[in-house]
Write an enzyme that holds these catalytic residues in place. Structure first.
Site: not given
Length: 212
Positions: A46-48
């Site tokens: 997840s890019e977070n």
């Protein structure tokens, strides 16, 4: 989740192979964390800032600090790692993500993708999709074939602002699977219909022209 969306998720799960690093876009793609694809060594990103997303938590497992890019609470698998956004996007832009599975609002016959703005709604930004479609080794878009009014979301040309031009490798809908050879350098190709769906039904529901 509707039966149509469940079919899309289950079909998309077949695209995941052993050992892949897979980014799941917000919305429908996040449901793949629960799909049970049964591959060894897969890490969902997840890019977070999480590599190693697990299934959605049971009520007693909820940790409000552990979220995906869509701000949904998630779990983490054994061996998961956490990092800041700079490190996350270095992974994406550096070509270390094997597969990006993204949602879509429109996909064109040329493999263009529009997925970051909703007409009539305030959107904070395009998120990581613009980076993912350029940095991931392969991009798959999953979406329902038609919008709520019954209009085709598989367009001859996108009408919404683009996330990227000629960036889609494969499109999976509740009716069919399409490929974009050479990322749109060759005609869009129908490669599979989902169970119970005929080619004629796909043609009737699709604005874009395609080959068999």
């Amino acid at each position: 989740m509707s039966a149509a969306r469940e079919r899309i998720v289950q079909r998309a799960a077949l695209e995941i192979a052993d050992g892949m690093v897979v980014n799941l876009g917000i919305g429908l793609p996040t449901r793949l964390a629960d799909a049970g694809f049964g591959r060894a060594g897969v890490l969902l990103q997840s890019e977070n800032g999480l590599l190693g997303i697990g299934p959605y938590p049971a009520e007693e497992e909820v940790d409000a600090d552990l979220i995906n890019a869509g701000k949904e609470t998630v779990t983490a698998v054994a061996g998961a790692s956490y990092f800041d956004s700079a490190e996350s996007f270095a992974m994406i832009r550096g070509g270390h993500v094997d597969l990006a599975i993204l949602g879509g609002m429109e996909v064109s016959a040329a493999g263009d993708l529009a997925n970051w703005t909703v007409p009539g709604k305030l959107v904070k930004g395009m998120g990581g999709a613009m980076d993912l479609v350029q940095g991931a080794k392969r991009t798959i878009v999953i979406m329902e074939h038609r919008d709520r009014s019954g209009a085709s979301k598989v367009k001859q040309a996108c009408t919404l602002p683009l996330t990227g031009r000629r960036v889609v490798d494969r499109l999976i809908t509740d009716l069919a699977v399409f490929d974009f050879p050479g990322r749109g350098a060759a005609p869009m190709r129908l490669v599979e219909t989902l169970p119970g769906v005929t080619v004629e039904q796909v043609r009737a529901a699709t604005e874009a022209t395609f080959e068999l």
